[in-house]
Design a protein around this motif. Structure first.
Motif, PDB file in Angstrom:
ATOM      1  N   LEU A   9     -17.299  23.153  10.338  1.00 13.71           N
ATOM      2  CA  LEU A   9     -17.467  23.117   8.880  1.00 13.71           C
ATOM      3  C   LEU A   9     -18.956  22.725   8.465  1.00 13.71           C
ATOM      4  CD1 LEU A   9     -14.139  21.115   8.030  1.00 13.71           C
ATOM      5  CD2 LEU A   9     -14.798  23.333   7.485  1.00 13.71           C
ATOM      6  N   ALA A  13     -20.904  24.765   5.906  1.00  9.28           N
ATOM      7  CA  ALA A  13     -21.658  24.196   4.659  1.00  9.28           C
ATOM      8  C   ALA A  13     -23.060  24.569   4.456  1.00  9.28           C
ATOM      9  CB  ALA A  13     -21.283  22.790   4.753  1.00  9.28           C
ATOM     10  N   GLU A  16     -23.253  27.849   3.441  1.00  8.73           N
ATOM     11  CA  GLU A  16     -22.822  28.031   1.781  1.00  8.73           C
ATOM     12  C   GLU A  16     -23.991  27.576   0.899  1.00  8.73           C
ATOM     13  OE1 GLU A  16     -19.645  26.302  -1.089  1.00  8.73           O
ATOM     14  OE2 GLU A  16     -20.433  24.990   0.632  1.00  8.73           O
ATOM     15  N   PHE A 363     -14.035  26.117   0.690  1.00  6.75           N
ATOM     16  CA  PHE A 363     -14.274  24.724   0.781  1.00  6.75           C
ATOM     17  C   PHE A 363     -13.417  24.158  -0.354  1.00  6.75           C
ATOM     18  CE2 PHE A 363     -17.987  25.268   3.388  1.00  6.75           C
ATOM     19  CZ  PHE A 363     -17.842  24.325   4.043  1.00  6.75           C
ATOM     20  N   GLY A 367     -10.793  21.238   0.087  1.00  9.00           N
ATOM     21  CA  GLY A 367     -10.913  20.107  -0.540  1.00  9.00           C
ATOM     22  C   GLY A 367      -9.681  19.515  -1.090  1.00  9.00           C
ATOM     23  N   GLU A 372     -13.507  16.558   2.848  1.00 11.54           N
ATOM     24  CA  GLU A 372     -14.515  16.507   2.033  1.00 11.54           C
ATOM     25  C   GLU A 372     -15.604  17.578   2.478  1.00 11.54           C
ATOM     26  OE1 GLU A 372     -17.692  13.253   0.282  1.00 11.54           O
ATOM     27  OE2 GLU A 372     -15.926  12.862   1.626  1.00 11.54           O
ATOM     28  N   ARG A 373     -16.257  18.285   1.531  1.00 14.68           N
ATOM     29  CA  ARG A 373     -17.456  19.083   1.742  1.00 14.68           C
ATOM     30  C   ARG A 373     -18.495  18.354   2.461  1.00 14.68           C
ATOM     31  NH1 ARG A 373     -17.919  21.999  -2.728  1.00 14.68           N
ATOM     32  NH2 ARG A 373     -17.795  24.169  -2.258  1.00 14.68           N
ATOM     33  N   GLN A 376     -23.301  17.761  -1.204  1.00 15.63           N
ATOM     34  CA  GLN A 376     -22.744  17.940  -2.616  1.00 15.63           C
ATOM     35  C   GLN A 376     -23.958  18.234  -3.343  1.00 15.63           C
ATOM     36  OE1 GLN A 376     -19.843  16.840  -3.694  1.00 15.63           O
ATOM     37  NE2 GLN A 376     -18.933  16.473  -1.589  1.00 15.63           N
TER      38      GLN A 376
END
Length: 467
Positions: A9, A13, A16, A363, A367, A372-373, A376
């Motif tokens: 993840l 992330a 992303e 995501f 969520g 949680e991503r 932020q």
């Protein structure tokens, strides 16, 4: 931080976030580029400099030409459409001072027979059989037609005044010949708009060309013309001064005007004419019936055909164009050439954008499940996202407006809904063009992939009135 201990993840992330930065920045640059063209078009509109001219169709259709004209139509495996193209052109153009040269191949009897049926006994049609087996390139076929025209000029002792270019699937406008004859008095190259026709059987693929040409030939070409930049030829619905075409032929090693090494010889010819000092003009003219004087046609309706056609455009215009035409000219010209050559980069950016949306969707789902991503958004990234969303909304509104102007509000709404389809085709075509170009860099042959046409508009639609 020990990267080896990152979870899947956390890696996703990071990907992303990087995709968002890369695609978001380039989307924003592209949006500002389009906004500049929008602004120039709006300024031309407000100052009255880009108002469409108007004409009485019957007056233009029946006026006597100031000289002889030749129409070049190359045809390979076009037995489904060429007969309709010829018969429609003969009905639409009542003039007697032109000859339609149809280029066929000796190993394509079906097209040859269909062309003969369309021509009948009309002396305004000359069928030219190429002395080699097809398929060669479109440029090679056009050069064969040019040689046949030269031979006819020598026999008759009378030179042609202008040459019109059309494809085998075109439905010509009745006012085109007279309009071109008048315009060629002042310009060496003239281009009228191309109007792809909506297809009931291919609303989402074949009809997506409608919005692309509505915006390109309703806005971008208008801006290019007003700014004095080179005008690329579309290969259909364009007229060339005979003397300029002769000059172009003399500049080529084979004494032929069309470049057989180029996949987009029509685009290149328009640019070369401007570079040689020829005067060019893009004409948006409406008849007294409100219809645009334009070339109408059905474009490919299957996604594989669309991808092949557009990959040829990207390969020829963006990649070969960089090699063959370079970056000559002033700031405006360089800007327009950059816009012409953005296809491969646009494909990469679009692919990254869609990859970002897939990860963002993943995501979002996680969520909702309480995961949680790992990162932020900060204020700058939030601003980038908002700016891109705003630019997307603006682009959709502009696309709707230009499409609705020519096809009505329903097709304008479809144009917005077709945006994902258009983007996917652009991604596939860009990848294909890059692979093909890389092959040529390694010594491979430049491959010509012809667009196949199955249906002619005259066979299914109400034709543009000829009286």
């Amino acid at each position: 931080m020990n990267l080896g201990h990152w979870t899947i993840l956390e890696w996703l992330a990071v990907v992303e976030q990087e995709l968002l930065l890369f695609a978001g920045m380039f989307f924003l640059i592209g949006a500002l580029d389009e906004l500049a063209v929008d602004g120039l078009w709006a300024w031309l509109r407000l100052t009255g400099r880009n108002r469409s001219l108007n004409l009485v169709r019957e007056d233009v259709r029946t006026r006597r030409l100031n000289g002889h004209a030749a129409v070049f139509i190359p045809a390979w495996k076009e037995e489904s459409v060429i007969e309709h193209t010829i018969t429609h052109a003969l009905r639409a153009w009542s003039h007697t001072e032109y000859v339609i040269y149809v280029g066929c191949y000796r190993n394509d009897m079906a097209t040859l027979e269909a062309a003969m049926r369309g021509a009948g006994n009309d002396r305004r049609v000359r069928i030219v059989v190429h002395d080699c087996d097809g398929p060669s390139t479109k440029a090679d076929c056009l050069n064969r037609l040019y040689a046949a025209m030269e031979m006819d000029e020598q026999r008759s002792g009378q030179d042609v005044r202008m040459v019109l270019l059309h494809d085998a699937e075109d439905m010509v406008d009745p006012a085109e010949m007279g309009l071109m004859d008048k315009a060629i008095e002042r310009f060496e190259f003239v281009q009228i708009p191309v109007l792809p026709l909506p297809q009931k059987e291919s609303r989402w693929i074949g009809s997506h060309y409608c919005e692309e040409f509505a915006e390109a030939h309703g806005k971008t070409m208008v801006v290019r013309d007003a700014m004095g930049a080179c005008l690329p030829a579309a290969g259909v619905g364009c007229a060339l001064d005979r003397g300029m075409l002769r000059d172009m032929a003399h500049l080529q090693d084979a004494n032929a005007p069309f470049s057989v090494e180029s996949l987009t010889e029509d685009y290149e010819l328009g640019m070369r004419i401007e570079a040689a000092g020829g005067r060019s003009r893009f004409l948006r003219v409406r008849g007294d019936d409100g219809e645009l004087v334009a070339t109408r046609a059905f474009f490919p309706s299957r996604i594989d055909s669309c991808v092949r056609q557009k990959s040829r455009w990207v390969h020829g215009i963006a990649l070969q164009g960089w090699d063959r035409l370079g970056w000559e000219g002033g700031l405006t010209e360089r800007w327009m050439r950059l816009r012409d050559r953005r296809g491969p980069m646009a494909a990469v950016v679009l692919a990254c954008g869609y990859a970002f949306f897939i990860l963002a969707g993943l995501f979002f789902v996680l969520g909702e499940l309480g995961v949680e991503r790992p990162w932020q958004t900060d204020p700058l990234l939030s601003m980038l996202i908002v700016a891109n969303l705003a630019s997307f909304v603006w682009r959709a509104l502009v696309r709707f407006a230009f499409t609705a102007r020519e096809y009505g509000p329903v097709e304008g709404l479809r144009a917005i809904l077709r945006i994902p389809v258009t983007n996917v085709i652009a991604i596939m075509a860009g990848r294909r063009a890059i692979v093909a170009y890389a092959r040529t860099l390694r010594g491979g042959e430049v491959l010509w992939e012809k667009t196949h046409h199955e249906l002619h508009p005259a066979a299914t639609l109400r034709e543009v009135p000829t009286t």
